[in-house]
Design a protein around this motif. Structure first.
Motif: not given
Length: 441
Positions: A339-343, A345-348, A379-381, A391-392
């Motif tokens: 989840m942390i890694a996916a966040s 990539l997609t949100k940062n 995770v991507a929303g 929620r990032i």
């Protein structure tokens, strides 16, 4: 005459309804596996999944062989290979366990074609605790919120008791030619990058049962700390479930018999169910946003330097780098770290979730056509029951909370502490939120 059992993602003997139904045939059984990479509904397997499939089929072949039953292997479109084996074997009955993703319409068409030719075809419950049409909202539609979905599942009749390994299976009197597993080229050779995967995992039904017993004996009571990646608290059953080496019914009932506080663990089986129910009603999940609002989100759709650093574990964020190294070396990543890694990539980094999902699909031994894109969309929303876009996951705060001593990072990516961070978290978070607020409502 004989019975043909067509196995797919159910590579086991225990709790296999199709095999159990075949045990009443005195004229014998043929067990078939088709590697279908041609049908349009098929998503080609990633490299790690191919490695697992090879060894799982070896294990299945050995288990069947001890009962005198050969495993027939064919490669090609299933709508061609299954009828061909029916003709070659003289089978008058075909049995399989149901699939609930894109393949189900294909299975229905094949069932109709076989029946038109005079073949008896029967499908049985597949790899779910609750079949999708048995769980619905009061209006008759599918659930889009997990908590309500799982309450509805657990409020009804319990999952069926698992079936024992069938006694009395007899081999067919007619020999049917099988392809050589080694000819399928499922294993990496040049180079062989699977050494770390082989060191960590042992595919097969017997290994799946041992993994469940070991978890229930030593770790299930510590499962509440499953978010701490340095601690051995997880079941590590996901690849065995993905390939059907153990069924969710077996896991469910064995866990209940073990006793203790197991509700949190069983709810994770519920999350797996939710992903597959969602794919049944809305899929395929890997190709489009479940929330169409995100079709207008300005994600980057081409891999860039940020993606290269992410997949190589060189972002400078220790817990992310450790997770990406664990993935590359073992074909697996701790769920919290996924989840942390996916966040990140997609949100940062601003990359489309499909890019990360595709990388996980290629490198995870438990890559599942429902769960993998479902979790990425969560995770991507853009998914159902999604974490709100705002929620990032801050990787620095997540590491302080869930790997406070740095043991997980030290194990997998000790070099990361010396790397510069490739992005500024605060500014990229602001950019992501600004893009989200600009979406049409």
């Amino acid at each position: 005459m004989t019975t043909l059992v067509w196995l797919r993602d159910d590579l086991r003997l225990g709790d296999n309804p199709a095999l159990t139904a075949a045990a009443d045939d005195a004229d014998g059984v043929i067990v078939l596996y088709v590697l279908d990479e041609e049908s349009e509904y098929v998503r080609p397997l990633g490299g790690a999944a191919k490695w697992w499939l090879h060894h799982s089929l070896l294990s299945l072949r050995e288990a069947l062989g001890r009962r005198g039953i050969p495993l027939v292997l064919r490669r090609g479109a299933a709508e061609e290979q299954v009828p061909r084996v029916v003709r070659e074997s003289g089978a008058d009955r075909v049995l399989w366990n149901r699939r609930y993703g894109q393949a189900r319409s294909h299975d229905a068409a094949l069932k109709a074609a076989l029946r038109e030719s005079g073949i008896t075809v029967r499908s049985s419950p597949g790899d779910l605790l609750f079949e999708p049409w048995t769980v619905a909202t009061q209006s008759g539609g599918p659930y889009r919120v997990y908590s309500a979905f799982w309450r509805a599942c657990t409020a009804g009749p319990p999952p069926a008791e698992p079936l024992p390994i069938p006694e009395g299976l007899l081999p067919s009197k007619r020999t049917v030619e099988s392809e050589e597993l080694s000819s399928w080229g499922l294993l990496p050779t040049d180079p062989d990058w699977a050494g770390g995967i082989a060191a960590r995992w042992e595919p097969g039904e017997a290994s799946a049962v041992r993994a469940l017993e070991a978890f229930l004996e030593t770790r299930v009571q510590r499962y509440a700390r499953r978010d701490f990646p340095a601690e051995e608290t997880g079941s590590e059953l996901s690849p065995h479930l993905r390939w059907g080496e153990i069924s969710p019914r077996q896991v469910w009932h064995r866990t209940l018999r073990a006793g203790g506080d197991t509700g949190m663990f069983l709810s994770e089986l519920g999350w797996r169910e939710f992903a597959k129910h969602t794919a049944f009603h809305f899929g395929p999940l890997e190709s489009s946003n479940l929330n169409p609002r995100f079709d207008a989100f300005p994600w980057l759709t081409e891999a860039d330097e940020g993606f290269d650093a992410w997949k190589a574990g060189k972002t400078g964020f220790g817990i992310v780098d450790a997770g990406m190294q664990e993935l590359w070396r073992t074909g697996f990543m701790h769920n919290r770290v996924r989840m942390i890694a996916a966040s990140l990539l997609t949100k940062n980094l601003g990359l489309h979730w499909r890019i990360g999902e595709s990388w996980f699909w290629d490198t995870l031994v438990d890559a599942d056509e429902a769960s993998n894109p479902f979790n990425w969309q969560w995770v991507a929303g853009s998914g159902v029951d999604a974490a709100p876009y705002f929620r990032i996951f801050n990787p620095e705060l997540q590491q302080k909370k869930f790997d406070p001593e740095g043991a997980y990072v030290e194990r997998w990516a000790p070099y990361s502490v010396a790397l510069p961070q490739i992005i500024d978290l605060k500014s990229t978070r602001g950019d992501a939120l600004q893009a989200y607020r600009a979406l049409p409502s």
